[in-house]
Write a protein that holds these residues in place. Structure first.
Motif, PDB file in Angstrom:
ATOM      1  N   ALA A  60       0.645  -1.221   0.122  1.00 35.29           N
ATOM      2  CA  ALA A  60       0.139  -0.005   0.112  1.00 35.29           C
ATOM      3  C   ALA A  60       0.813   1.157  -0.042  1.00 35.29           C
ATOM      4  O   ALA A  60       0.592   2.264  -0.483  1.00 35.29           O
ATOM      5  N   ALA A  61       2.024   1.141   0.607  1.00 33.37           N
ATOM      6  CA  ALA A  61       3.060   2.477   0.799  1.00 33.37           C
ATOM      7  C   ALA A  61       3.560   2.432  -0.651  1.00 33.37           C
ATOM      8  O   ALA A  61       4.647   3.396  -0.804  1.00 33.37           O
ATOM      9  N   GLY A  62       3.668   1.562  -1.610  1.00 35.85           N
ATOM     10  CA  GLY A  62       4.376   1.494  -2.837  1.00 35.85           C
ATOM     11  C   GLY A  62       5.808   1.057  -2.634  1.00 35.85           C
ATOM     12  O   GLY A  62       6.410   1.224  -3.456  1.00 35.85           O
ATOM     13  N   GLU A  63       6.101   0.391  -1.696  1.00 36.05           N
ATOM     14  CA  GLU A  63       7.575  -0.206  -1.347  1.00 36.05           C
ATOM     15  C   GLU A  63       7.930  -1.447  -1.891  1.00 36.05           C
ATOM     16  O   GLU A  63       8.933  -1.803  -2.489  1.00 36.05           O
ATOM     17  N   VAL A  64       6.822  -2.379  -1.894  1.00 32.79           N
ATOM     18  CA  VAL A  64       7.010  -3.442  -2.419  1.00 32.79           C
ATOM     19  C   VAL A  64       5.898  -4.248  -3.392  1.00 32.79           C
ATOM     20  O   VAL A  64       4.851  -3.498  -3.406  1.00 32.79           O
ATOM     21  N   GLU A  65       6.186  -5.382  -4.000  1.00 28.73           N
ATOM     22  CA  GLU A  65       5.182  -6.192  -4.612  1.00 28.73           C
ATOM     23  C   GLU A  65       5.015  -7.588  -3.857  1.00 28.73           C
ATOM     24  O   GLU A  65       6.011  -7.836  -3.445  1.00 28.73           O
ATOM     25  N   ILE A  66       3.599  -8.080  -4.039  1.00 27.69           N
ATOM     26  CA  ILE A  66       3.749  -9.495  -3.473  1.00 27.69           C
ATOM     27  C   ILE A  66       3.354 -10.255  -4.933  1.00 27.69           C
ATOM     28  O   ILE A  66       2.704  -9.800  -5.836  1.00 27.69           O
ATOM     29  N   THR A  67       4.280 -11.374  -4.967  1.00 32.16           N
ATOM     30  CA  THR A  67       4.044 -12.215  -5.946  1.00 32.16           C
ATOM     31  C   THR A  67       3.752 -13.653  -5.832  1.00 32.16           C
ATOM     32  O   THR A  67       3.839 -14.156  -4.370  1.00 32.16           O
ATOM     33  N   GLN A  68       3.241 -14.491  -6.612  1.00 37.57           N
ATOM     34  CA  GLN A  68       3.031 -15.904  -6.639  1.00 37.57           C
ATOM     35  C   GLN A  68       3.631 -16.419  -7.920  1.00 37.57           C
ATOM     36  O   GLN A  68       2.959 -15.936  -9.066  1.00 37.57           O
ATOM     37  N   ARG A  69       4.045 -17.438  -7.766  1.00 32.92           N
ATOM     38  CA  ARG A  69       4.734 -17.959  -9.159  1.00 32.92           C
ATOM     39  C   ARG A  69       5.300 -16.984  -9.926  1.00 32.92           C
ATOM     40  O   ARG A  69       5.385 -16.925 -11.286  1.00 32.92           O
ATOM     41  N   GLY A  70       6.133 -16.024  -9.449  1.00 35.80           N
ATOM     42  CA  GLY A  70       6.661 -15.008 -10.275  1.00 35.80           C
ATOM     43  C   GLY A  70       5.806 -13.642 -10.842  1.00 35.80           C
ATOM     44  O   GLY A  70       6.580 -12.928 -11.371  1.00 35.80           O
ATOM     45  N   ARG A  71       4.531 -13.758 -10.356  1.00 39.96           N
ATOM     46  CA  ARG A  71       3.767 -12.666 -11.055  1.00 39.96           C
ATOM     47  C   ARG A  71       3.308 -12.168  -9.906  1.00 39.96           C
ATOM     48  O   ARG A  71       2.739 -12.320  -9.002  1.00 39.96           O
ATOM     49  N   VAL A  72       3.021 -10.755 -10.206  1.00 43.42           N
ATOM     50  CA  VAL A  72       2.567  -9.829  -9.046  1.00 43.42           C
ATOM     51  C   VAL A  72       1.215 -10.268  -9.114  1.00 43.42           C
ATOM     52  O   VAL A  72       0.277 -10.385  -9.851  1.00 43.42           O
ATOM     53  N   VAL A  73       0.464 -10.158  -7.952  1.00 42.84           N
ATOM     54  CA  VAL A  73      -0.688 -10.337  -7.416  1.00 42.84           C
ATOM     55  C   VAL A  73      -1.412  -9.547  -6.463  1.00 42.84           C
ATOM     56  O   VAL A  73      -0.794  -8.824  -5.750  1.00 42.84           O
ATOM     57  N   ASP A  74      -2.504  -9.347  -6.338  1.00 44.96           N
ATOM     58  CA  ASP A  74      -3.386  -8.497  -5.463  1.00 44.96           C
ATOM     59  C   ASP A  74      -3.167  -9.218  -3.998  1.00 44.96           C
ATOM     60  O   ASP A  74      -3.819 -10.273  -3.806  1.00 44.96           O
ATOM     61  N   PRO A  75      -2.654  -8.157  -3.339  1.00 50.53           N
ATOM     62  CA  PRO A  75      -2.328  -8.744  -1.708  1.00 50.53           C
ATOM     63  C   PRO A  75      -3.479  -9.084  -0.924  1.00 50.53           C
ATOM     64  O   PRO A  75      -3.333  -9.831   0.023  1.00 50.53           O
ATOM     65  N   GLU A  76      -4.457  -8.498  -1.298  1.00 58.13           N
ATOM     66  CA  GLU A  76      -5.697  -8.593  -0.640  1.00 58.13           C
ATOM     67  C   GLU A  76      -6.395 -10.038  -1.004  1.00 58.13           C
ATOM     68  O   GLU A  76      -7.347 -10.590  -0.294  1.00 58.13           O
ATOM     69  N   THR A  77      -6.233 -10.537  -2.397  1.00 61.15           N
ATOM     70  CA  THR A  77      -6.774 -11.760  -2.466  1.00 61.15           C
ATOM     71  C   THR A  77      -5.853 -12.766  -2.594  1.00 61.15           C
ATOM     72  O   THR A  77      -6.341 -14.019  -2.847  1.00 61.15           O
ATOM     73  N   ALA A  78      -4.720 -12.663  -2.542  1.00 63.21           N
ATOM     74  CA  ALA A  78      -3.689 -13.739  -2.761  1.00 63.21           C
ATOM     75  C   ALA A  78      -4.002 -14.844  -1.567  1.00 63.21           C
ATOM     76  O   ALA A  78      -3.949 -14.287  -0.428  1.00 63.21           O
ATOM     77  N   VAL A  79      -3.982 -16.112  -1.863  1.00 64.62           N
ATOM     78  CA  VAL A  79      -4.031 -17.215  -1.162  1.00 64.62           C
ATOM     79  C   VAL A  79      -3.018 -18.163  -1.460  1.00 64.62           C
ATOM     80  O   VAL A  79      -2.491 -18.385  -2.294  1.00 64.62           O
ATOM     81  N   GLY A  80      -2.530 -18.549  -0.319  1.00 64.17           N
ATOM     82  CA  GLY A  80      -1.333 -19.664  -0.363  1.00 64.17           C
ATOM     83  C   GLY A  80      -0.063 -18.838  -0.204  1.00 64.17           C
ATOM     84  O   GLY A  80       0.088 -17.829   0.356  1.00 64.17           O
ATOM     85  N   PRO A  81       1.023 -19.591  -0.639  1.00 60.93           N
ATOM     86  CA  PRO A  81       2.434 -18.854  -0.349  1.00 60.93           C
ATOM     87  C   PRO A  81       2.697 -17.714  -1.314  1.00 60.93           C
ATOM     88  O   PRO A  81       2.249 -17.867  -2.570  1.00 60.93           O
ATOM     89  N   ILE A  82       3.166 -17.127  -0.603  1.00 55.90           N
ATOM     90  CA  ILE A  82       3.444 -15.331  -1.284  1.00 55.90           C
ATOM     91  C   ILE A  82       5.062 -15.190  -1.287  1.00 55.90           C
ATOM     92  O   ILE A  82       5.756 -15.905  -0.402  1.00 55.90           O
ATOM     93  N   ARG A  83       5.584 -14.284  -2.304  1.00 52.99           N
ATOM     94  CA  ARG A  83       6.824 -13.950  -1.945  1.00 52.99           C
ATOM     95  C   ARG A  83       6.918 -12.325  -2.074  1.00 52.99           C
ATOM     96  O   ARG A  83       5.767 -11.690  -2.579  1.00 52.99           O
ATOM     97  N   VAL A  84       7.607 -11.761  -1.411  1.00 51.01           N
ATOM     98  CA  VAL A  84       7.773 -10.317  -1.401  1.00 51.01           C
ATOM     99  C   VAL A  84       9.112  -9.820  -2.266  1.00 51.01           C
ATOM    100  O   VAL A  84      10.129 -10.230  -1.798  1.00 51.01           O
ATOM    101  N   ARG A  85       9.012  -8.475  -3.043  1.00 53.11           N
ATOM    102  CA  ARG A  85      10.096  -8.073  -3.693  1.00 53.11           C
ATOM    103  C   ARG A  85       9.789  -6.686  -3.689  1.00 53.11           C
ATOM    104  O   ARG A  85       8.892  -6.025  -3.488  1.00 53.11           O
ATOM    105  N   ARG A  86      10.777  -6.043  -4.004  1.00 51.16           N
ATOM    106  CA  ARG A  86      10.820  -4.447  -4.151  1.00 51.16           C
ATOM    107  C   ARG A  86      10.032  -4.107  -5.216  1.00 51.16           C
ATOM    108  O   ARG A  86       9.782  -4.750  -6.374  1.00 51.16           O
ATOM    109  N   ALA A  87       9.114  -3.068  -5.362  1.00 46.39           N
ATOM    110  CA  ALA A  87       8.330  -2.585  -6.163  1.00 46.39           C
ATOM    111  C   ALA A  87       9.202  -2.217  -7.359  1.00 46.39           C
ATOM    112  O   ALA A  87      10.354  -1.536  -7.323  1.00 46.39           O
ATOM    113  N   GLY A  88       8.410  -2.654  -8.633  1.00 44.57           N
ATOM    114  CA  GLY A  88       9.120  -2.057  -9.729  1.00 44.57           C
ATOM    115  C   GLY A  88      10.064  -2.947 -10.562  1.00 44.57           C
ATOM    116  O   GLY A  88      10.773  -2.686 -11.371  1.00 44.57           O
ATOM    117  N   CYS A  89      10.446  -4.158  -9.657  1.00 41.44           N
ATOM    118  CA  CYS A  89      11.534  -5.071 -10.204  1.00 41.44           C
ATOM    119  C   CYS A  89      10.783  -6.011 -11.383  1.00 41.44           C
ATOM    120  O   CYS A  89       9.735  -6.354 -11.305  1.00 41.44           O
TER     121      CYS A  89
END
Length: 89
Positions: A60-89
Motif C-alpha cells: 500500500a505504501a508502494g515499497e514492495v510487490e507481492i508475487t506468486q509463481r513470479g507474477r504480481v498478485v493482489d495482496p488482498e486476494t492472494a491465497v497460499g504462499p507468497i513472496r515479497v520483492r521491491r516494487a518495480g522489479c
C-alpha cells in the motif's frame, strides 16, 4: 500498529536490502527474525499472518510487490504462499 508490526516491516525491508534488486523474500523470513527464539523452532509461526499483513502495508505504501509463481498478485486476494520483492522489479 504495534511494535511487532513495525519490527516485521523493518525485517522485510532489511531482508530485501541485503538481496539483489529483483530478489524475493518469504514473509516467514521476517517472522523468524522477529520471533527471536532460536530454541523454539516454531516460535515464528504465530507471526506469519502479521508478516503477511506487514507485506500488504508495504504494498500500500508502494515499497514492495507481492508475487506468486513470479507474477504480481493482489495482496488482498492472494491465497497460499507468497513472496515479497521491491516494487518495480
Amino acid at each position: 500498529m504495534d511494535d511487532v508490526d513495525r519490527a516485521l516491516e523493518a525485517a522485510l525491508r532489511e531482508l530485501l536490502a541485503r538481496r539483489a534488486p529483483s530478489a524475493t523474500v518469504c514473509p516467514s523470513e521476517a517472522a523468524r527474525r522477529v520471533s527471536g527464539d532460536p530454541d523454539d523452532g516454531d516460535a515464528w509461526r504465530p507471526l506469519m499472518e502479521p508478516a503477511r499483513a506487514a507485506a500488504r502495508r508495504l504494498v500500500a505504501a508502494g515499497e514492495v510487490e507481492i508475487t506468486q509463481r513470479g507474477r504480481v498478485v493482489d495482496p488482498e486476494t492472494a491465497v497460499g504462499p507468497i513472496r515479497v520483492r521491491r516494487a518495480g522489479c
